[in-house]
Design a protein around this motif. Structure first.
Motif, PDB file in Angstrom:
ATOM      1  N   GLY A  24      45.630  52.133  67.873  1.00  0.00           N
ATOM      2  CA  GLY A  24      45.740  53.567  67.669  1.00  0.00           C
ATOM      3  C   GLY A  24      47.126  54.100  67.981  1.00  0.00           C
ATOM      4  N   ILE A  25      48.111  53.205  68.104  1.00  0.00           N
ATOM      5  CA  ILE A  25      49.474  53.649  68.414  1.00  0.00           C
ATOM      6  C   ILE A  25      50.043  54.488  67.264  1.00  0.00           C
ATOM      7  CG2 ILE A  25      50.717  51.629  67.553  1.00  0.00           C
ATOM      8  CD1 ILE A  25      52.448  51.909  70.179  1.00  0.00           C
ATOM      9  N   ILE A  26      49.498  54.296  66.056  1.00  0.00           N
ATOM     10  CA  ILE A  26      49.816  55.218  64.960  1.00  0.00           C
ATOM     11  C   ILE A  26      48.842  56.376  65.126  1.00  0.00           C
ATOM     12  CG2 ILE A  26      49.993  55.578  62.480  1.00  0.00           C
ATOM     13  CD1 ILE A  26      50.440  52.587  62.151  1.00  0.00           C
ATOM     14  N   ASN A  27      49.385  57.530  65.505  1.00  0.00           N
ATOM     15  CA  ASN A  27      48.514  58.650  65.843  1.00  0.00           C
ATOM     16  C   ASN A  27      47.947  59.337  64.597  1.00  0.00           C
ATOM     17  OD1 ASN A  27      50.425  60.620  64.950  1.00  0.00           O
ATOM     18  ND2 ASN A  27      51.417  60.629  66.948  1.00  0.00           N
ATOM     19  N   SER A  28      47.156  60.361  64.809  1.00  0.00           N
ATOM     20  CA  SER A  28      46.489  61.049  63.697  1.00  0.00           C
ATOM     21  C   SER A  28      47.474  61.761  62.775  1.00  0.00           C
ATOM     22  CB  SER A  28      45.458  62.037  64.237  1.00  0.00           C
ATOM     23  OG  SER A  28      46.104  63.012  65.045  1.00  0.00           O
ATOM     24  N   ASN A  29      48.708  61.943  63.223  1.00  0.00           N
ATOM     25  CA  ASN A  29      49.741  62.549  62.385  1.00  0.00           C
ATOM     26  C   ASN A  29      50.583  61.496  61.655  1.00  0.00           C
ATOM     27  OD1 ASN A  29      49.112  65.219  63.152  1.00  0.00           O
ATOM     28  ND2 ASN A  29      50.179  64.898  65.074  1.00  0.00           N
ATOM     29  N   HIS A  30      50.159  60.247  61.703  1.00  0.00           N
ATOM     30  CA  HIS A  30      50.871  59.125  61.063  1.00  0.00           C
ATOM     31  C   HIS A  30      52.233  58.873  61.708  1.00  0.00           C
ATOM     32  CE1 HIS A  30      47.792  58.995  57.971  1.00  0.00           C
ATOM     33  NE2 HIS A  30      47.964  60.285  57.794  1.00  0.00           N
ATOM     34  N   LEU A  31      52.338  59.127  62.999  1.00  0.00           N
ATOM     35  CA  LEU A  31      53.555  58.814  63.747  1.00  0.00           C
ATOM     36  C   LEU A  31      53.210  57.809  64.835  1.00  0.00           C
ATOM     37  CD1 LEU A  31      55.154  62.345  64.159  1.00  0.00           C
ATOM     38  CD2 LEU A  31      55.944  60.498  62.670  1.00  0.00           C
ATOM     39  N   ILE A  32      54.188  57.001  65.198  1.00  0.00           N
ATOM     40  CA  ILE A  32      53.992  55.969  66.210  1.00  0.00           C
ATOM     41  C   ILE A  32      54.548  56.473  67.527  1.00  0.00           C
ATOM     42  CG2 ILE A  32      54.599  53.611  66.869  1.00  0.00           C
ATOM     43  CD1 ILE A  32      54.935  53.420  63.599  1.00  0.00           C
ATOM     44  N   ASN A  33      53.654  56.527  68.516  1.00  0.00           N
ATOM     45  CA  ASN A  33      54.088  56.936  69.848  1.00  0.00           C
ATOM     46  C   ASN A  33      54.794  55.785  70.540  1.00  0.00           C
ATOM     47  OD1 ASN A  33      51.428  58.681  69.267  1.00  0.00           O
ATOM     48  ND2 ASN A  33      52.845  59.832  70.539  1.00  0.00           N
ATOM     49  N   ASP A  34      55.465  56.103  71.639  1.00  0.00           N
ATOM     50  CA  ASP A  34      56.344  55.130  72.295  1.00  0.00           C
ATOM     51  C   ASP A  34      55.622  54.307  73.355  1.00  0.00           C
ATOM     52  OD1 ASP A  34      58.857  53.923  72.503  1.00  0.00           O
ATOM     53  OD2 ASP A  34      59.376  55.140  74.239  1.00  0.00           O
ATOM     54  N   GLY A  35      54.486  53.753  73.016  1.00  0.00           N
ATOM     55  CA  GLY A  35      53.870  52.818  73.941  1.00  0.00           C
ATOM     56  C   GLY A  35      52.361  52.916  74.013  1.00  0.00           C
ATOM     57  N   LEU A  36      51.821  52.019  74.811  1.00  0.00           N
ATOM     58  CA  LEU A  36      50.388  51.920  75.036  1.00  0.00           C
ATOM     59  C   LEU A  36      50.077  52.147  76.502  1.00  0.00           C
ATOM     60  CD1 LEU A  36      49.725  48.688  72.940  1.00  0.00           C
ATOM     61  CD2 LEU A  36      49.370  51.059  72.223  1.00  0.00           C
ATOM     62  N   ASP A  37      48.845  52.562  76.777  1.00  0.00           N
ATOM     63  CA  ASP A  37      48.422  52.730  78.165  1.00  0.00           C
ATOM     64  C   ASP A  37      47.869  51.405  78.699  1.00  0.00           C
ATOM     65  OD1 ASP A  37      45.801  52.448  77.199  1.00  0.00           O
ATOM     66  OD2 ASP A  37      45.386  54.605  77.281  1.00  0.00           O
ATOM     67  N   ASN A  38      47.304  51.425  79.891  1.00  0.00           N
ATOM     68  CA  ASN A  38      46.783  50.199  80.512  1.00  0.00           C
ATOM     69  C   ASN A  38      45.598  49.603  79.765  1.00  0.00           C
ATOM     70  OD1 ASN A  38      48.721  50.247  82.517  1.00  0.00           O
ATOM     71  ND2 ASN A  38      47.448  51.442  83.911  1.00  0.00           N
ATOM     72  N   ASN A  39      44.985  50.377  78.880  1.00  0.00           N
ATOM     73  CA  ASN A  39      43.867  49.886  78.079  1.00  0.00           C
ATOM     74  C   ASN A  39      44.303  49.494  76.667  1.00  0.00           C
ATOM     75  OD1 ASN A  39      41.857  50.345  80.114  1.00  0.00           O
ATOM     76  ND2 ASN A  39      42.111  52.536  79.696  1.00  0.00           N
ATOM     77  N   CYS A  40      45.617  49.350  76.468  1.00  0.00           N
ATOM     78  CA  CYS A  40      46.186  48.996  75.165  1.00  0.00           C
ATOM     79  C   CYS A  40      45.811  49.996  74.086  1.00  0.00           C
ATOM     80  CB  CYS A  40      45.785  47.579  74.747  1.00  0.00           C
ATOM     81  SG  CYS A  40      46.721  46.312  75.613  1.00  0.00           S
ATOM     82  N   LYS A  41      45.826  51.268  74.442  1.00  0.00           N
ATOM     83  CA  LYS A  41      45.602  52.355  73.490  1.00  0.00           C
ATOM     84  C   LYS A  41      46.812  53.271  73.512  1.00  0.00           C
ATOM     85  CE  LYS A  41      41.610  50.924  72.232  1.00  0.00           C
ATOM     86  NZ  LYS A  41      41.531  50.229  70.964  1.00  0.00           N
TER      87      LYS A  41
END
Length: 192
Positions: A24-41
């Motif tokens: 889900g690192i590609i968010n609902s706006n079709h942009l990639i956020n700068d990382g994942l949390d401890n649950n790999c989300k």
């Protein structure tokens, strides 16, 4: 598959894409956020242009290796979102979130990010057929960026700065190479 493709690498690339997409690192706006949390989300952090650019390159090369055009559609969705959100309202020229004012507060890495994006945008657009409307649309947008750099963000000694809408300020090696990446991507798309 051709003789230059290692099937092990291709299999790993497909597995990595499946994992990347599942986070889900590609968010609902079709942009990639700068990382994942401890649950790999998706951690919901900053959307930098280079995050978008790197995946454009990866999707383009994977689409080519697998003949899977749906990957190019995903890449074009990212480009569309970038062209509408990671830009200055005046003219649609690329900007980084650290460009909080005309002086910017970007670190040495961040001053290169727009170059990474434009380099891989050029590679993606070169993969599209010449009659594809997206190729024309985003080549024009890339040209808008290059024109703005040339006309508004270049010194009389041809040094280019961080803020592509100008005036030239924060002139470093990385701002120069970032601008050159934009010019080179456009050149490769428009050469005869």
């Amino acid at each position: 598959q051709n003789d230059n493709q290692n099937p092990t690498y291709l299999e790993w690339a497909k597995r990595e894409w499946a994992w990347f997409e599942s986070t889900g690192i590609i968010n609902s706006n079709h942009l990639i956020n700068d990382g994942l949390d401890n649950n790999c989300k998706n951690n919901g952090q900053t959307t930098w242009t280079y995050n978008q650019g790197v995946i454009l390159g990866g999707l383009t090369y994977l689409a080519r290796a697998t003949n899977n055009d749906s990957l190019l559609t995903i890449a074009l969705n990212i480009v569309e979102s970038v062209s509408n959100t990671l830009v200055y309202t005046e003219g649609g020229v690329l900007r980084e979130p650290c460009e909080v004012n005309k002086f910017g507060s970007c670190d040495n890495d961040q001053t290169q990010f727009k170059g990474v994006f434009t380099r891989y945008l050029g590679i993606l657009l070169n993969e599209l057929s010449s009659d594809n409307p997206a190729r024309s649309k985003y080549t024009t947008w890339l040209s808008t960026n290059a024109d703005s750099i040339w006309k508004k963000d270049r010194t009389d000694t041809n040094n280019c700065g961080l803020i592509w809408i100008g005036p030239p300020y924060i002139l470093t090696g990385t701002t120069q190479t970032s601008a050159l990446d934009c010019f080179n991507a456009l050149y490769l798309l428009t050469k005869v």
